[in-house]
Scaffold this motif. Sequence first.
Motif, PDB file in Angstrom:
ATOM      1  N   CYS A 137      30.323 118.828  84.027  1.00  0.00           N
ATOM      2  CA  CYS A 137      30.494 118.967  82.477  1.00  0.00           C
ATOM      3  C   CYS A 137      30.227 120.688  82.290  1.00  0.00           C
ATOM      4  O   CYS A 137      30.877 121.175  81.245  1.00  0.00           O
ATOM      5  N   GLY A 138      29.036 120.862  82.382  1.00  0.00           N
ATOM      6  CA  GLY A 138      28.379 122.656  82.661  1.00  0.00           C
ATOM      7  C   GLY A 138      26.981 122.412  81.186  1.00  0.00           C
ATOM      8  O   GLY A 138      26.800 123.229  80.913  1.00  0.00           O
ATOM      9  N   GLY A 153      32.734 116.375  73.573  1.00  0.00           N
ATOM     10  CA  GLY A 153      31.718 116.855  73.898  1.00  0.00           C
ATOM     11  C   GLY A 153      31.036 117.116  75.131  1.00  0.00           C
ATOM     12  O   GLY A 153      31.464 118.501  75.383  1.00  0.00           O
ATOM     13  N   TYR A 154      32.486 116.404  76.170  1.00  0.00           N
ATOM     14  CA  TYR A 154      32.635 116.898  77.378  1.00  0.00           C
ATOM     15  C   TYR A 154      33.302 117.919  77.494  1.00  0.00           C
ATOM     16  O   TYR A 154      33.124 118.573  78.021  1.00  0.00           O
ATOM     17  N   SER A 155      34.107 118.067  77.230  1.00  0.00           N
ATOM     18  CA  SER A 155      35.409 118.986  77.157  1.00  0.00           C
ATOM     19  C   SER A 155      35.130 119.823  76.331  1.00  0.00           C
ATOM     20  O   SER A 155      35.004 120.982  76.759  1.00  0.00           O
ATOM     21  N   ALA A 156      34.540 120.440  74.977  1.00  0.00           N
ATOM     22  CA  ALA A 156      33.961 121.147  74.331  1.00  0.00           C
ATOM     23  C   ALA A 156      32.901 121.879  75.342  1.00  0.00           C
ATOM     24  O   ALA A 156      33.302 122.996  76.238  1.00  0.00           O
ATOM     25  N   ALA A 157      32.059 121.679  76.361  1.00  0.00           N
ATOM     26  CA  ALA A 157      31.476 122.075  77.109  1.00  0.00           C
ATOM     27  C   ALA A 157      31.842 122.288  78.319  1.00  0.00           C
ATOM     28  O   ALA A 157      31.903 124.093  79.062  1.00  0.00           O
ATOM     29  N   ARG A 158      33.264 121.995  78.759  1.00  0.00           N
ATOM     30  CA  ARG A 158      33.661 122.452  80.042  1.00  0.00           C
ATOM     31  C   ARG A 158      34.515 123.364  79.699  1.00  0.00           C
ATOM     32  O   ARG A 158      34.586 124.448  80.478  1.00  0.00           O
ATOM     33  N   LEU A 160      23.695 111.531  82.293  1.00  0.00           N
ATOM     34  CA  LEU A 160      23.425 112.834  82.376  1.00  0.00           C
ATOM     35  C   LEU A 160      24.297 113.190  83.803  1.00  0.00           C
ATOM     36  O   LEU A 160      24.620 114.368  83.784  1.00  0.00           O
ATOM     37  N   ALA A 161      24.217 112.730  84.295  1.00  0.00           N
ATOM     38  CA  ALA A 161      25.300 113.487  85.643  1.00  0.00           C
ATOM     39  C   ALA A 161      26.481 113.592  85.454  1.00  0.00           C
ATOM     40  O   ALA A 161      26.953 114.819  86.045  1.00  0.00           O
ATOM     41  N   TYR A 162      27.106 113.136  84.672  1.00  0.00           N
ATOM     42  CA  TYR A 162      28.438 113.866  84.028  1.00  0.00           C
ATOM     43  C   TYR A 162      28.393 114.540  82.785  1.00  0.00           C
ATOM     44  O   TYR A 162      28.677 115.815  83.201  1.00  0.00           O
ATOM     45  N   MET A 163      27.335 114.677  82.094  1.00  0.00           N
ATOM     46  CA  MET A 163      27.490 115.437  80.817  1.00  0.00           C
ATOM     47  C   MET A 163      27.149 116.943  82.449  1.00  0.00           C
ATOM     48  O   MET A 163      27.209 118.289  81.773  1.00  0.00           O
ATOM     49  N   ARG A 164      25.893 117.297  83.327  1.00  0.00           N
ATOM     50  CA  ARG A 164      25.760 118.239  84.367  1.00  0.00           C
ATOM     51  C   ARG A 164      27.153 118.927  84.769  1.00  0.00           C
ATOM     52  O   ARG A 164      26.853 119.570  85.068  1.00  0.00           O
ATOM     53  N   GLN A 206      41.645 108.578  93.388  1.00  0.00           N
ATOM     54  CA  GLN A 206      40.785 109.249  93.787  1.00  0.00           C
ATOM     55  C   GLN A 206      39.602 111.168  92.096  1.00  0.00           C
ATOM     56  O   GLN A 206      38.677 111.141  92.113  1.00  0.00           O
ATOM     57  N   TRP A 207      41.095 110.947  92.656  1.00  0.00           N
ATOM     58  CA  TRP A 207      40.678 111.988  90.734  1.00  0.00           C
ATOM     59  C   TRP A 207      40.231 111.711  89.756  1.00  0.00           C
ATOM     60  O   TRP A 207      38.990 112.326  89.431  1.00  0.00           O
ATOM     61  N   SER A 208      40.596 110.476  89.253  1.00  0.00           N
ATOM     62  CA  SER A 208      40.074 109.735  88.440  1.00  0.00           C
ATOM     63  C   SER A 208      39.007 108.949  88.058  1.00  0.00           C
ATOM     64  O   SER A 208      38.089 108.588  87.274  1.00  0.00           O
ATOM     65  N   SER A 209      38.575 108.577  89.995  1.00  0.00           N
ATOM     66  CA  SER A 209      37.463 107.960  90.042  1.00  0.00           C
ATOM     67  C   SER A 209      35.810 108.934  89.697  1.00  0.00           C
ATOM     68  O   SER A 209      35.790 109.743  89.555  1.00  0.00           O
ATOM     69  N   PHE A 210      35.163 108.481  88.324  1.00  0.00           N
ATOM     70  CA  PHE A 210      34.562 109.189  88.386  1.00  0.00           C
ATOM     71  C   PHE A 210      34.461 110.367  87.522  1.00  0.00           C
ATOM     72  O   PHE A 210      33.603 111.214  87.856  1.00  0.00           O
ATOM     73  N   HIS A 211      35.250 110.304  86.734  1.00  0.00           N
ATOM     74  CA  HIS A 211      35.815 111.784  86.518  1.00  0.00           C
ATOM     75  C   HIS A 211      34.731 112.311  84.834  1.00  0.00           C
ATOM     76  O   HIS A 211      34.788 111.206  84.242  1.00  0.00           O
ATOM     77  N   PRO A 212      34.341 113.064  84.719  1.00  0.00           N
ATOM     78  CA  PRO A 212      32.349 113.526  84.493  1.00  0.00           C
ATOM     79  C   PRO A 212      33.734 113.629  83.253  1.00  0.00           C
ATOM     80  O   PRO A 212      32.705 113.465  82.270  1.00  0.00           O
TER      81      PRO A 212
END
Lengths: 141, 544
Positions: free
Chosen positions: A98-99, A65-70, A92-96, B151-157
Amino acid sequence: MVEFLRFRDDEVSESPAVTVDAFGEQSNAGAVRIEPGDDARELLPHLAHIARVEVNFPVFGDGRGYSAARILREAGYEGEIRAVGDVAVDQLAYMRRCGFDAFEPEKAMNEADVKTALERWEEVYQKTVDGRTPIWALRHG
Amino acid sequence: MYKYDNYDQQMVDTRVEEFRDQTRRRLSGELSEEKFRPLRLMNGLYLQLHAYMLRVAVPYGTLSGAQMKALGDIADKYDRGYGHFTTRQNIQYNWIKLEDAPEILADLAKVEMHAIQTSGNCIRNISSDHFAGAAADELVDPRPYAELLRQWSSFHPEFSYLPRKFKIAVIAADTDRAAMRLHDIGIQIVKNDAGEIGCAFYVGGGMGRTPMVAPCINEFVPLDDLITYSEACLRVYNRHGRRDNKYKARIKILVHEMGKDEYTRQVEEEFAHLKSQGIEPPLAELERIKPYFADPAFKSGLSDEIDRTDTDFALWVDRNTVVHKAPGYVSAVISLKPVGGIPGDASADQIRLMGELATDYSFDECRVTHTQNIVLPHVEKARLKDLFDILDANGLSSPNLDTIEDIIACPGLDYCSLANARSIPVAQKISERFSGSGKTAELGELKLKISGCINACGHHHAGHIGILGVDRKGVENYQLLLGGSEAEDTSLGKITGPGFSEDGIVDAVEKAADVYIANREDGERFLDTYRRIGMDPFKEAIYG
């Protein structure tokens, strides 16, 4: 406790969400729900008419779903993207990033934890679709 | 060596606070173990058989003296006085308390270290050539590229909940010292016909229960597309990698089932799209990173003479030092494989000592190798004897690099909850057998690797001789493999036949070694002889 979280000023669309398959046959629906196995790109020709895309997370560990949103944001989609299902404060933070701009978790979240999670990361390493300036850009003006 | 700026430090400090908060919520019961598990894993914390294990990242295997010393202090303060260096150039502590974990991360952050993404289904620590910056045969130092990727891969959302773990290695020499083609992505920095530097991408390699050698999907990705191309590779995997079966979830299965050509086509399509998104750091960022890896101030006019009067020293020089690009210098390898010891283990005192030696003898740098040894990359030949004497007085002078005693072994059933069999006692018995019989020297280069289960953390597929521990009706049983290689001539070992008991496998290894000695031609290593004569003579000797 937080049962619904939204980062938009426009009115919440009340349209029921249809599946991606159903949308394919009846593309006048105002809201669509993407399951992990669906291809978000099937929606791209119709984005202008969709008020809300729900991205379902049956289990939080399935990160499609992260890729889908982005992908939707990268294509210029400006409507609501709502994460539903097994969504917790630690995602939440990563989802934000990704859009996602709305959250409807199946289990309510602690309000203080939500605030902490959303404010925690002052800087980011990657450029995504959230408009934040990545560290490499800050370094090089 | 790379030094954090305020941004890097802030990111690591923020992670410490985040994990402190998550641990608090776990200890208070607010977070279930099920929900906490992926969070702790992304901070390197595993729950093992007896205690928590913490895996600390050593980006591209490079450490300063102060960082190494800090690792020794952590072993004393929070563990039982030991650290275990791993096959991914990291260090693990096997006796950690959950409530201490945030403090350990805080101690690490003080020396610009962390445990970020050392486990979990995310992009893991980036590994590289342990002789980077010292090797005579490298095109460029691969580490600036690895740091950019770190750096790119760290905390990659987008890529923190992948189908499975994801390992990247970067090298820049034709000699592969990092098992590059056995990674999810292997990148070789290359020069094209126009003299430009770029990246060859190998995708879909790996060991585990279905070992595969990664095919090259793009021979030349320009440097200013490195991140964008990596992102495309990952996105296709995140979207299409299998999630129905954890044993088929690695990217190697996707590339295999989809086919290399179709996977490549999809990556190229995604890459073309992502090019429009402006996600690539400017080349100026790479230029900012590069000076941190500039050559130290090598002295000129040094002699290449080494006084070989002391025969123990001379043997160690022959076995454990490697040619360096600067005249008068060598790279010295400290073997963590004493006869009868635990491969990769070092005491807190030894770790601190190696940190001091890095500072005093090697321009403040040391390296962890994927073969679980420590490298002092830049040592003056004239000072080698002094260095050797200190190592010798501290149990660190085993002259056995790349010999049958230089065994890679996973922690096995002594520690690991996934294991089917113990690895460590087998390694100990083999090194004792060959050291005792004096055959080690005669055998020369012979890479032996042991895994305690099919997950292959001990790289058994890639050993000239590989040993795989399995469970056979509740009894530990060991299969023998021959003919693997993790070097530039990458190959996967083949199973000889029925397995053996713990003592039986030691006998079988000795028989295989004897077949080599009886059949070898001039200059052949074990692997060369095996490749020439094939499996049959070995089978005959072992089972006949």
